[in-house]
Design an enzyme around this catalytic site. Structure first.
Site, PDB file in Angstrom:
ATOM      1  N   TRP A 135      -9.896  -2.181  14.811  1.00 60.12           N
ATOM      2  CA  TRP A 135      -8.644  -1.493  14.543  1.00 60.12           C
ATOM      3  C   TRP A 135      -8.590  -0.292  15.458  1.00 60.12           C
ATOM      4  CZ3 TRP A 135      -4.579  -3.317  12.379  1.00 60.12           C
ATOM      5  CH2 TRP A 135      -3.507  -2.444  12.089  1.00 60.12           C
ATOM      6  N   TYR A 171     -13.511   7.239   7.115  1.00 58.78           N
ATOM      7  CA  TYR A 171     -12.956   7.770   5.859  1.00 58.78           C
ATOM      8  C   TYR A 171     -14.071   8.083   4.854  1.00 58.78           C
ATOM      9  CZ  TYR A 171      -8.378   6.309   7.596  1.00 58.78           C
ATOM     10  OH  TYR A 171      -7.234   6.167   8.344  1.00 58.78           O
ATOM     11  N   ASP A 193       0.784   2.230   7.162  1.00 62.32           N
ATOM     12  CA  ASP A 193       0.439   3.248   8.145  1.00 62.32           C
ATOM     13  C   ASP A 193       1.031   2.914   9.517  1.00 62.32           C
ATOM     14  OD1 ASP A 193      -0.970   5.430   9.280  1.00 62.32           O
ATOM     15  OD2 ASP A 193      -2.681   4.152   9.759  1.00 62.32           O
ATOM     16  N   ASN A 225     -11.604  -4.979   5.754  1.00 60.69           N
ATOM     17  CA  ASN A 225     -11.226  -3.783   6.521  1.00 60.69           C
ATOM     18  C   ASN A 225     -12.132  -2.653   6.036  1.00 60.69           C
ATOM     19  OD1 ASN A 225      -9.151  -5.466   7.289  1.00 60.69           O
ATOM     20  ND2 ASN A 225      -7.508  -4.269   6.364  1.00 60.69           N
ATOM     21  N   TYR A 267     -14.205   1.251   6.823  1.00 59.69           N
ATOM     22  CA  TYR A 267     -14.195   2.496   7.615  1.00 59.69           C
ATOM     23  C   TYR A 267     -15.372   3.396   7.290  1.00 59.69           C
ATOM     24  CZ  TYR A 267      -9.696   0.958   9.311  1.00 59.69           C
ATOM     25  OH  TYR A 267      -8.699   0.237   9.933  1.00 59.69           O
ATOM     26  N   ASN A 273      -2.089  -7.654   3.589  1.00 57.17           N
ATOM     27  CA  ASN A 273      -3.047  -6.663   4.067  1.00 57.17           C
ATOM     28  C   ASN A 273      -3.325  -5.645   2.978  1.00 57.17           C
ATOM     29  OD1 ASN A 273      -4.611  -5.327   6.292  1.00 57.17           O
ATOM     30  ND2 ASN A 273      -3.242  -3.642   5.717  1.00 57.17           N
ATOM     31  N   GLU A 274      -4.590  -5.543   2.609  1.00 57.85           N
ATOM     32  CA  GLU A 274      -5.079  -4.519   1.687  1.00 57.85           C
ATOM     33  C   GLU A 274      -4.272  -4.383   0.400  1.00 57.85           C
ATOM     34  OE1 GLU A 274      -5.925  -0.869   3.759  1.00 57.85           O
ATOM     35  OE2 GLU A 274      -7.584  -1.805   4.810  1.00 57.85           O
ATOM     36  N   GLU A 314     -10.884  -5.171  10.264  1.00 58.96           N
ATOM     37  CA  GLU A 314     -10.555  -3.808  10.708  1.00 58.96           C
ATOM     38  C   GLU A 314     -11.811  -2.964  10.622  1.00 58.96           C
ATOM     39  OE1 GLU A 314      -7.322  -1.633   8.854  1.00 58.96           O
ATOM     40  OE2 GLU A 314      -5.993  -3.375   8.975  1.00 58.96           O
ATOM     41  N   LYS A 374      -6.529   5.149  16.671  1.00 61.78           N
ATOM     42  CA  LYS A 374      -7.734   4.305  16.646  1.00 61.78           C
ATOM     43  C   LYS A 374      -7.745   3.272  17.770  1.00 61.78           C
ATOM     44  CE  LYS A 374      -8.753   4.995  11.769  1.00 61.78           C
ATOM     45  NZ  LYS A 374      -7.479   5.551  11.275  1.00 61.78           N
TER      46      LYS A 374
HETATM   47  C1  GCB Z   1      -6.143   0.336   7.139  1.00 59.01           C
HETATM   48  C2  GCB Z   1      -4.835  -0.331   7.293  1.00 59.01           C
HETATM   49  C3  GCB Z   1      -4.154  -0.020   8.616  1.00 59.01           C
HETATM   50  C4  GCB Z   1      -4.335   1.469   8.933  1.00 59.01           C
HETATM   51  C5  GCB Z   1      -5.828   1.747   9.049  1.00 59.01           C
HETATM   52  C6  GCB Z   1      -6.122   3.228   9.354  1.00 59.01           C
HETATM   53  O1  GCB Z   1      -6.965  -0.027   6.368  1.00 59.01           O
HETATM   54  O2  GCB Z   1      -4.892  -1.720   7.109  1.00 59.01           O
HETATM   55  O3  GCB Z   1      -2.818  -0.346   8.543  1.00 59.01           O
HETATM   56  O4  GCB Z   1      -3.662   1.851  10.080  1.00 59.01           O
HETATM   57  O5  GCB Z   1      -6.451   1.431   7.854  1.00 59.01           O
HETATM   58  O6  GCB Z   1      -6.194   3.568  10.513  1.00 59.01           O
HETATM   59  O7  GCB Z   1      -6.239   3.993   8.416  1.00 59.01           O
END
Ligand code: GCB
Length: 600
Positions: free
Chosen positions: A547, A470, A160, A464, A466, A410-411, A502, A566
């Protein structure tokens, strides 16, 4: 790998500035054999994508050509002359005059080539670089190139952030004596009586005797040795600490039989790192990470290194009270780590292995699932590129006291079959290369404490998450329950410290609402406050990295508005409303750590 440095025995010449620039389609056959037929010039260091006003260049997939001339100073006769690129993203092939002298893959680590035999001091020569930005299952980060109906190449990638390309960091020509110091490794430990041991290992190309001197910040000699490897004893060391950096200097001198001496000076921070149960210890005391996942990203220059931005970003970190950041999602410029060393900011150092997760978007949208780790997808070739990325990261960054944790991906799809076979050798490799630092990866939400296949291979859990963005979008009460259940689950099943690596929400600067909902500055405030309440209830959480530090550019997507929003700061580094709340929280956390004798 040693960074170029001017010293009593070494000279450097910067090759930064304006280079000629052409797309492959404009460059003709064998572009290195003559001057590029172009009037376009591109700044180095910089990404080339946003400096012109041209979609062809911004969205170019494939090779572009950079060229300039250079003149080796006439005084550099009988010297070893090296051409060094700090970062060519993602692959570079270098020509000096008519000769192809180097090829390097991996867009965020340096490479260099000995060109002594090719250059005549005092004479001018052309240097040409083919920069290729294509990503495939043989590269890190991975991607896929396909041909569109327009006959053009299209690049798919799963990370991303915008696929910025070019000569992102400095280019140097430097000279050393023929016999020279080729590498230095330093590790530090503390003895029970409070004294320190500084173990060093000097690699030499050619012949000679090695002498080392350790000096303090007043340049007083505190220890010395006369062998290429040994341990120096420091009686009452001043420790390198977050927020209170102290750097000794190891002066390494190679005395060659022909009377030529080489000298290299390496900054050394004396500090220890340990993971003990659910604690992360720096200098034997618990450390709580506050700060951000960052990006190298700014208007116009893209991912090009810029000292103005470097100093300003660290000034903002200081202002907001952060003590750390993660180099999401690739190794950053060495200047960034040097600055972190000197200013006491703690770094989680990440490879460019981002996007090893084919089903992440499919998982969200209900699309068809494809195995991430398979001969056709992420395979042995991907893993070898990944291993090489780890080797180059450790070789470059092993001596930085600010780096306390390696993050090797990462992820990735860590709940999928195949993840363990893919990762086990990479974790072993990292430990072989550096036994002094713990290792982690940033875990993605689909891999929970009960189905993740790899976390026990590592030392620290980085998550990480959200919830409230999300998932449970706009519903912070449900998000709070989900977050707490998740964190308590990890803490109960794994005796390891947890860093929330994150968490964050897209926030459109200037959008205010009395009743907070997603995208507003108020929602960002409420969202982060909710996460912080939860962290404060779970002792296994030893860090919070939001993040992101700043808004950044991404590829076009229906859920991105001119990039990812973000950031706690905008892309031009203006604080959103939440910044002051964070400043209060992190300043208070640091003050409490100091009061309790922990590492601030
Ligand atoms: C994540 C990723 C990061 C993205 C972020 C997002 O999990 O590691 O690279 O930018 O989410 O904002 O969706």
């Amino acid at each position: 790998m040693l960074k170029p440095q001017a010293s009593r025995s070494r000279e450097t010449q910067s090759l930064n500035g304006l280079w000629s620039f052409a797309l492959d389609s404009e460059a003709g056959e064998a572009p290195w054999s003559r001057r590029l037929a172009t009037s376009r010039q591109v700044p180095v260091p910089s990404s080339y994508n946003d400096v012109f006003v041209d979609a062809e260049i911004r969205d170019h997939v494939g090779i572009v050509w950079y060229q300039r001339n250079l003149i080796v100073p006439a005084s550099w006769t009988n010297r070893r002359i090296v051409l060094r690129f700090d970062a060519v993203t993602h692959a570079g092939t270098v020509y000096v005059g008519d000769q192809r002298v180097a090829h390097h893959e991996g867009g965020y680590t340096p490479f260099e080539v000995d060109v002594s035999e090719l250059l005549t001091p005092g004479e001018e020569v052309l240097v040409t670089v083919a920069v290729d930005n294509r990503l495939s299952t043989a590269t890190i980060p991975p991607g896929e190139v396909s041909e569109g109906p327009d006959g053009k190449q299209h690049q798919l990638y799963r990370h991303d952030f915008f696929n910025y390309s070019g000569l992102h960091r400095s280019v140097h020509l430097y000279a050393t004596p023929r016999s020279h110091v080729s590498d230095i490794t330093v590790t530090t430990s503390l003895n029970d009586d409070g004294s320190a041991a500084v173990a060093y290992d000097v690699a030499v190309a050619g012949e000679g005797n090695v002498r080392v001197t350790l000096r303090d910040e007043e340049r007083r000699e505190v220890a010395g040795g006369i062998a290429s490897t040994g341990t120096l004893h420091v009686e009452r060391p001043t420790l390198w600490q977050p927020g209170a950096a102290y750097l000794y200097e190891l002066v390494v001198r190679l005395e060659a039989p022909d009377g030529e001496h080489d000298e290299y000076t390496l900054p050394v921070g004396i500090r220890t790192i340990e993971v003990k149960g659910q604690e992360f210890l720096i200098n034997g005391k618990p450390f709580y990470f506050t700060g951000f996942g960052k990006h190298e990203d700014a208007p116009f220059r893209g991912k090009g290194h810029d000292d103005v931005l470097l100093v300003h970003d660290f000034a903002l970190l200081d202002w907001i009270g952060a003590n750390s950041f993660r180099t999401a999602h690739y190794p950053y410029a060495e200047e960034v780590l040097d600055y972190a060393d000197r200013h006491g900011i703690v770094v989680i150092d990440e490879t460019a292995a981002v996007g090893l997760n084919i089903n992440m978007v499919a998982g969200l949208t209900g699309g068809e699932l494809t195995p991430t780790f398979s001969p056709k997808t992420m395979n042995d070739t991907t893993r070898e590129a990944h291993a090489q990325g780890i080797r180059e990261l450790v070789a470059r960054d092993k001596n930085h006291p600010s780096v306390v944790l390696w993050c090797i991906a990462n992820e990735p799809a860590s709940s999928e079959a195949g993840a363990r076979d893919y990762f086990e050798p990479l974790v072993e490799l990292t430990r072989e290369l550096d036994a002094t630092r713990p290792v982690t990866f940033a875990n993605q939400g689909a891999a929970r404490f009960d189905n993740d296949q790899i976390v026990d291979l590592f030392d620290v859990i980085c998550l990480n998450r959200y919830f409230g963005w999300y998932e449970q979008t706009g519903d912070l009460a449900s998000a709070e329950r989900a977050l707490e259940a998740e964190l308590t689950g990890w803490a109960a099943t794994h005796d390891m410290p947890i860093i929330m690596a994150e968490y964050g929400v897209d926030t459109y600067a200037g959008l205010h609402q009395a009743v907070a909902s997603p995208w507003s500055e108020e929602y960002q405030i409420d969202f982060l406050a909710m996460y912080h309440r939860v962290f404060d209830r779970i002792p296994a959480v030893v860090g919070e990295q939001i993040w992101n530090f700043a808004d950044f550019q991404t590829k076009s997507a229906i859920f991105r508005v001119d990039g990812n929003k973000k950031g706690v700061f905008t892309r031009d580094r203006r604080p959103k409303s939440v910044a002051r709340e964070l400043r209060n929280r992190w300043t208070a956390i640091r003050a409490a750590a100091r009061r309790e004798g922990e590492t601030p």
